[in-house]
Design an enzyme around this catalytic site. Structure first.
Site, PDB file in Angstrom:
ATOM      1  N   ASN A   9     -48.505 -59.695  18.324  1.00  0.00           N
ATOM      2  CA  ASN A   9     -49.952 -59.486  18.561  1.00  0.00           C
ATOM      3  C   ASN A   9     -50.511 -60.469  18.797  1.00  0.00           C
ATOM      4  O   ASN A   9     -50.925 -61.355  18.007  1.00  0.00           O
ATOM      5  CB  ASN A   9     -50.179 -58.919  16.699  1.00  0.00           C
ATOM      6  CG  ASN A   9     -51.571 -58.585  16.740  1.00  0.00           C
ATOM      7  OD1 ASN A   9     -52.437 -58.459  17.716  1.00  0.00           O
ATOM      8  ND2 ASN A   9     -52.025 -58.279  15.544  1.00  0.00           N
ATOM      9  N   TRP A  10     -51.068 -60.293  20.152  1.00  0.00           N
ATOM     10  CA  TRP A  10     -51.877 -61.569  20.865  1.00  0.00           C
ATOM     11  C   TRP A  10     -53.175 -61.581  20.065  1.00  0.00           C
ATOM     12  O   TRP A  10     -54.120 -62.235  20.605  1.00  0.00           O
ATOM     13  CB  TRP A  10     -51.902 -61.442  21.975  1.00  0.00           C
ATOM     14  CG  TRP A  10     -50.579 -61.917  22.846  1.00  0.00           C
ATOM     15  CD1 TRP A  10     -49.417 -62.198  22.102  1.00  0.00           C
ATOM     16  CD2 TRP A  10     -50.441 -62.546  24.090  1.00  0.00           C
ATOM     17  NE1 TRP A  10     -48.658 -62.790  22.948  1.00  0.00           N
ATOM     18  CE2 TRP A  10     -49.140 -62.995  24.177  1.00  0.00           C
ATOM     19  CE3 TRP A  10     -51.231 -62.727  25.051  1.00  0.00           C
ATOM     20  CZ2 TRP A  10     -48.536 -63.721  25.438  1.00  0.00           C
ATOM     21  CZ3 TRP A  10     -50.844 -62.964  26.260  1.00  0.00           C
ATOM     22  CH2 TRP A  10     -49.598 -63.806  26.233  1.00  0.00           C
ATOM     23  N   LYS A  11     -53.580 -60.358  19.431  1.00  0.00           N
ATOM     24  CA  LYS A  11     -55.107 -60.560  18.922  1.00  0.00           C
ATOM     25  C   LYS A  11     -56.305 -60.879  19.919  1.00  0.00           C
ATOM     26  O   LYS A  11     -55.817 -60.305  21.050  1.00  0.00           O
ATOM     27  CB  LYS A  11     -55.203 -61.422  17.719  1.00  0.00           C
ATOM     28  CG  LYS A  11     -53.912 -61.163  16.444  1.00  0.00           C
ATOM     29  CD  LYS A  11     -54.377 -61.912  15.378  1.00  0.00           C
ATOM     30  CE  LYS A  11     -53.289 -61.582  14.496  1.00  0.00           C
ATOM     31  NZ  LYS A  11     -53.172 -62.221  12.952  1.00  0.00           N
ATOM     32  N   HIS A  90     -54.626 -52.545  11.129  1.00  0.00           N
ATOM     33  CA  HIS A  90     -54.570 -54.093  11.067  1.00  0.00           C
ATOM     34  C   HIS A  90     -55.754 -54.452  10.130  1.00  0.00           C
ATOM     35  O   HIS A  90     -56.701 -54.102  10.152  1.00  0.00           O
ATOM     36  CB  HIS A  90     -54.556 -54.788  12.153  1.00  0.00           C
ATOM     37  CG  HIS A  90     -54.151 -56.237  12.157  1.00  0.00           C
ATOM     38  ND1 HIS A  90     -54.847 -57.365  11.648  1.00  0.00           N
ATOM     39  CD2 HIS A  90     -52.831 -56.654  12.238  1.00  0.00           C
ATOM     40  CE1 HIS A  90     -54.091 -58.325  11.709  1.00  0.00           C
ATOM     41  NE2 HIS A  90     -53.010 -58.137  12.104  1.00  0.00           N
ATOM     42  N   GLU A  92     -57.220 -57.169  10.016  1.00  0.00           N
ATOM     43  CA  GLU A  92     -58.536 -57.589  10.549  1.00  0.00           C
ATOM     44  C   GLU A  92     -59.415 -56.599  11.086  1.00  0.00           C
ATOM     45  O   GLU A  92     -60.596 -56.653  10.966  1.00  0.00           O
ATOM     46  CB  GLU A  92     -58.041 -58.524  11.641  1.00  0.00           C
ATOM     47  CG  GLU A  92     -57.352 -60.029  11.092  1.00  0.00           C
ATOM     48  CD  GLU A  92     -56.413 -60.555  11.946  1.00  0.00           C
ATOM     49  OE1 GLU A  92     -56.369 -60.321  13.239  1.00  0.00           O
ATOM     50  OE2 GLU A  92     -55.701 -61.407  11.541  1.00  0.00           O
ATOM     51  N   GLU A 160     -47.950 -56.270   6.072  1.00  0.00           N
ATOM     52  CA  GLU A 160     -48.542 -57.697   6.413  1.00  0.00           C
ATOM     53  C   GLU A 160     -49.371 -58.099   5.076  1.00  0.00           C
ATOM     54  O   GLU A 160     -50.707 -57.512   4.949  1.00  0.00           O
ATOM     55  CB  GLU A 160     -49.453 -57.573   7.778  1.00  0.00           C
ATOM     56  CG  GLU A 160     -48.616 -57.231   8.883  1.00  0.00           C
ATOM     57  CD  GLU A 160     -49.316 -57.918  10.173  1.00  0.00           C
ATOM     58  OE1 GLU A 160     -48.662 -58.527  10.795  1.00  0.00           O
ATOM     59  OE2 GLU A 160     -50.652 -57.510  10.310  1.00  0.00           O
ATOM     60  N   GLY A 166     -51.556 -65.866   9.163  1.00  0.00           N
ATOM     61  CA  GLY A 166     -52.357 -67.151   9.848  1.00  0.00           C
ATOM     62  C   GLY A 166     -52.455 -68.049   8.909  1.00  0.00           C
ATOM     63  O   GLY A 166     -53.171 -69.276   9.042  1.00  0.00           O
ATOM     64  N   SER A 199     -47.506 -65.018   9.174  1.00  0.00           N
ATOM     65  CA  SER A 199     -46.972 -66.118   9.294  1.00  0.00           C
ATOM     66  C   SER A 199     -45.532 -66.194   9.456  1.00  0.00           C
ATOM     67  O   SER A 199     -44.604 -67.317   9.131  1.00  0.00           O
ATOM     68  CB  SER A 199     -47.087 -67.108   8.145  1.00  0.00           C
ATOM     69  OG  SER A 199     -48.428 -67.313   8.026  1.00  0.00           O
ATOM     70  N   GLY A 220     -47.826 -62.834  14.961  1.00  0.00           N
ATOM     71  CA  GLY A 220     -49.394 -63.103  15.494  1.00  0.00           C
ATOM     72  C   GLY A 220     -49.054 -64.204  16.191  1.00  0.00           C
ATOM     73  O   GLY A 220     -48.584 -64.333  17.454  1.00  0.00           O
TER      74      GLY A 220
HETATM   75  P1  13P Z   1     -49.599 -64.731  12.150  1.00  0.00           P
HETATM   76  O1  13P Z   1     -48.274 -64.564  12.382  1.00  0.00           O
HETATM   77  O2  13P Z   1     -50.392 -65.483  13.074  1.00  0.00           O
HETATM   78  O3  13P Z   1     -49.660 -65.126  10.587  1.00  0.00           O
HETATM   79  O4  13P Z   1     -50.257 -62.894  12.037  1.00  0.00           O
HETATM   80  C1  13P Z   1     -49.757 -62.116  11.723  1.00  0.00           C
HETATM   81  C2  13P Z   1     -50.439 -60.941  12.015  1.00  0.00           C
HETATM   82  O5  13P Z   1     -51.608 -60.506  11.667  1.00  0.00           O
HETATM   83  C3  13P Z   1     -49.690 -59.970  13.056  1.00  0.00           C
HETATM   84  O6  13P Z   1     -50.350 -58.734  13.257  1.00  0.00           O
END
Ligand code: 13P
Length: 241
Positions: A9-11, A90, A92, A160, A166, A199, A220
């Protein structure tokens, strides 16, 4: 055998300069023993599609196919741009855009109708975790954001924990095992794959591989570079015996 998937997931990261990384990941995906999916910012899906053959996804879609919804993108548009997948629900998006379970469920339906495979995200916040509410939260999210009709072909669940995203923090392996088993028991089709996210990096991917109800990972930050993403794919691609 459940599907084994490592998804990135490149966000809100990546410009055309990063297509070189997409190409490197795609080259590795060709020989991987699991499915590899990259969920890119919408602006990169078509240029990436023109460059590589790997599975691509978006990170959100609107519940409607078209209309007066400034700034939104529909499932059909993602499909037309070359995506076969979409991340929905998600944390976020739930946090930044106030998405409710009912809204997420409507998006899942729209994605299915457009022929996209959904990666449905669920997970508790830090406060909920501390309050011991994790399983209640997950039960409510499964019940509220996953419509009837999920199959292993059209849906993958991603657990998640919000506090693990993160932060470098992760639940203990036995907590992940317990939580995934709980989620599986709530699914109308227990054959759905359940990914762990939060993470995930080269250092902890091998540990995840050993957990019986973990069918892969949603990654992520570590998916943004091939030097961190490819070792994760290598660690997770073969199913636990
Ligand atoms: P990280 O791997 O950066 O913790 O993010 C996880 C995430 O939200 C994937 O959708």
């Amino acid at each position: 055998m459940r599907r084994r998937i490592v998804a990135g997931n490149w966000k809100m990261n990546g410009t055309v300069a990063d297509l070189a990384t997409v190409a490197e990941i795609s080259a590795a995906a060709k020989t991987a023993a699991c499915e590899v999916v990259l969920c890119l910012p919408a602006t990169l899906i078509r240029p990436a599609r023109n460059l590589v053959g790997m599975e691509l996804g978006g990170q959100d879609c609107h519940a409607r196919a078209a209309g007066a919804h400034t700034g939104d993108i529909s499932a059909q548009m993602l499909r037309n741009a070359g995506a076969g997948w979409v991340i929905l629900g998600h944390s976020e998006r739930r946090r930044d855009h106030g998405e409710s379970d009912a809204q997420v469920a409507a998006k899942v339906q729209a994605a299915w109708e457009a022929g996209l495979t959904v990666i449905l995200c669920i997970g508790e916040t830090e406060a909920q975790y501390r309050a011991g509410e994790t399983l209640d939260v997950l039960a409510a999210q499964v019940a509220g954001s996953l419509p009837e009709g999920a199959t292993p072909a059209n849906t993958v669940i991603a657990y998640e924990p919000v506090w693990a995203i993160g932060t470098g923090l992760t639940p203990a392996p036995e907590e992940v095992t317990r939580t995934h088993a709980f989620i599986r028991a709530r699914l109308s089709d227990p054959a759905l794959s359940i990914l762990y996210g939060g993470s995930v990096g080269p250092a902890n991917a091998a540990l995840l591989r050993a957990l019986p109800d973990v069918d892969g990972a949603l990654v992520g930050g570590a998916s943004l570079a091939s030097k961190t993403f490819l070792p994760i794919i290598n660690a997770l691609e073969i199913a636990h015996a």
